[in-house]
Design a protein around this motif. Structure first.
Motif, PDB file in Angstrom:
ATOM      1  N   ARG B 105      43.386  33.561  38.366  1.00  0.00           N
ATOM      2  CA  ARG B 105      42.247  33.330  37.276  1.00  0.00           C
ATOM      3  C   ARG B 105      42.452  34.116  36.144  1.00  0.00           C
ATOM      4  O   ARG B 105      41.739  33.918  35.132  1.00  0.00           O
ATOM      5  N   ALA B 106      43.113  35.245  36.123  1.00  0.00           N
ATOM      6  CA  ALA B 106      43.686  36.156  35.086  1.00  0.00           C
ATOM      7  C   ALA B 106      44.706  36.925  35.325  1.00  0.00           C
ATOM      8  O   ALA B 106      45.098  37.234  36.550  1.00  0.00           O
ATOM      9  N   TYR B 130      46.289  43.467  34.770  1.00  0.00           N
ATOM     10  CA  TYR B 130      45.271  43.226  35.453  1.00  0.00           C
ATOM     11  C   TYR B 130      45.516  41.547  35.705  1.00  0.00           C
ATOM     12  O   TYR B 130      46.016  40.693  35.084  1.00  0.00           O
ATOM     13  N   GLU B 132      43.898  38.790  38.633  1.00  0.00           N
ATOM     14  CA  GLU B 132      42.734  38.419  39.413  1.00  0.00           C
ATOM     15  C   GLU B 132      43.098  36.593  40.030  1.00  0.00           C
ATOM     16  O   GLU B 132      43.280  35.890  39.654  1.00  0.00           O
ATOM     17  N   LEU B 144      38.610  36.939  47.220  1.00  0.00           N
ATOM     18  CA  LEU B 144      38.749  37.220  45.263  1.00  0.00           C
ATOM     19  C   LEU B 144      39.369  38.585  45.338  1.00  0.00           C
ATOM     20  O   LEU B 144      38.463  39.638  45.409  1.00  0.00           O
ATOM     21  N   GLN B 146      40.738  41.585  42.903  1.00  0.00           N
ATOM     22  CA  GLN B 146      41.128  41.923  41.361  1.00  0.00           C
ATOM     23  C   GLN B 146      41.964  43.064  41.558  1.00  0.00           C
ATOM     24  O   GLN B 146      41.904  44.010  42.505  1.00  0.00           O
ATOM     25  N   TYR B 148      44.888  46.016  39.715  1.00  0.00           N
ATOM     26  CA  TYR B 148      45.161  46.822  38.654  1.00  0.00           C
ATOM     27  C   TYR B 148      46.756  47.210  38.800  1.00  0.00           C
ATOM     28  O   TYR B 148      46.707  48.000  40.141  1.00  0.00           O
ATOM     29  N   TYR B 226      40.644  45.602  44.186  1.00  0.00           N
ATOM     30  CA  TYR B 226      39.286  45.523  44.828  1.00  0.00           C
ATOM     31  C   TYR B 226      39.083  43.986  45.198  1.00  0.00           C
ATOM     32  O   TYR B 226      39.354  42.726  44.731  1.00  0.00           O
ATOM     33  N   ARG B 228      37.235  41.264  47.420  1.00  0.00           N
ATOM     34  CA  ARG B 228      36.006  40.627  48.266  1.00  0.00           C
ATOM     35  C   ARG B 228      36.562  39.624  49.266  1.00  0.00           C
ATOM     36  O   ARG B 228      37.058  38.668  49.063  1.00  0.00           O
TER      37      ARG B 228
END
Lengths: 253, 253
Positions: B105-106, B130, B132, B144, B146, B148, B226, B228
């Motif tokens: 997504r990113a 970053y 995602e 999901l 995220q 770094y 991070y 989820r």
């Protein structure tokens, strides 16, 4: 190089990103009781004020912060850490934070359901000791613990003070030998209405549900627990090696 | 000796007891796809049929089972286990269950927020990579993530196929050395509307939120995530020793 705001992700994505870093900052004690202003946070995260506002709104929804005009953003929910590196009872874990007391909701000998008997290596249909405790740190309910105990140890344990002691400490005292370790299964679960009321949280609040089968140092399982912990109050914390050494400890099967 | 029904606890307490044991039985694969009848479960748990019905209603509310007249009670939600004993990527973890694919997504270089820079021991205001990803097992969204990344490693990582590989495997390939381990903080969190939509679950569904700081075998932190995870799809599983040996591994500070 672009900053978070320039990733061209929808604001809800950027708000989630900011909220996740902020949440850990708050739990880690980075801010005393007041958060920096929206403007300062926007600068810190290279995000727009609208994104910061949306991130703070997520954290407010979790009950972690409160916001008021002119007063600013305050931390309202403190979290406590439960270790994933060593097997500890709640009272041992929270030593230093305050007094753990247990409201004993049930404590008696019952017939072991077959699944419970199997896990504790007991005869199906035989006795097992069941203890249910609501566990407080001061006045704050942190967890609801359902405990099934090997009947000989459990029966003796029923004679002890269950309001002020960890079950782990009592088992070690009764058996005069240390516990070896435990197998864990940890899940996230929405609180049913009844558990939510007991834990003084809202229905559908996220709980950590821990199933923990604990054995003596000879590998004999003696204690099967189902523990509901308030998700807004407990963080499980530990470390993991990529290539772990064997623990030298195992439940006998 | 009394059985569960005779503990004289309110039915909601007994229903919770029964549901907790049943839930682990279901996740453990004790039943194929159909649960025993209410009557058989009542016998098994020494509980009334009303209690069993209330327990099944809790599990239905969690989306774990479905019930229909004449058809009986069916398991509808399968759970996958993520290890707490060794540091593994999702693809490594779920090897054997099916193909893990990542919707990216990113993926870009951004300015490191100070808190992120601090954790990764980077200069504040400097670059960080970053990434995602929404991670699927087949068609089922599980988590999901995220991420770094230390900018040198991260920049090279952006050249690789992020849809089919674990970040862990890519870091080890790029650095030509193994990861050492990670520090974890694990929480339960209710899904916000946006995350819920991405994960195809309901708003306020319970999620596991994992913050994981991963280091190379020399202790240098390179990857802050991070994650989820859907609470209804992932169980974290591990074991704990009462007196653990040191892992021989630590993040340098």
């Amino acid at each position: 190089m672009s900053d978070v705001a320039r990733l061209r992700q929808p604001r809800s994505d950027r708000a989630r990103q900011v909220s996740d870093v902020l949440r850990r900052q708050i739990h880690g004690g980075a801010y005393e009781s007041t958060l920096p202003s929206e403007q300062d946070l926007a600068h810190e995260f290279g995000a727009s004020r609208n994104t910061v506002r949306a991130a703070l709104s997520l954290l407010k929804g979790e009950g972690l912060i409160d916001r008021a005009p002119k007063v600013g953003t305050h931390v309202v929910g403190r979290k406590y850490e439960h270790g994933l590196d060593a097997l500890l009872g709640l009272k041992e874990t929270l030593r230093g934070y305050g007094e753990v007391r247990n409201e004993v909701r049930a404590a008696s000998v019952i017939t072991a359901p077959p699944a419970v008997a199997h896990r504790l290596q007991l005869d199906p249909g035989g006795p097992v000791v069941y203890v249910e405790r609501l566990r407080y740190l001061g006045d704050l309910p942190l967890s609801l613990d359902q405990t099934y105990l090997e009947p000989e140890i459990g029966t003796e344990l029923l004679e002890h003070d269950l309001e002020c002691n960890d079950v782990f400490a009592l088992i070690e005292e009764i058996c005069d030998r240390p516990l070896g370790g435990a197998d864990l299964a940890l899940e996230a679960l929405a609180a049913d209405a009844h558990s939510a009321a007991l834990l003084q949280t809202s229905e559908h609040a996220a709980l950590l549900l821990l199933e923990r089968l604990t054995a003596l140092d000879d590998g004999r399982p003696v204690d099967l627990e189902y523990i509901r912990m308030r998700g807004d109050r407990i963080t499980m914390r530990g470390s993991l090696a990529r290539r772990p050494e064997p623990t030298g400890w195992e439940i006998t099967t």
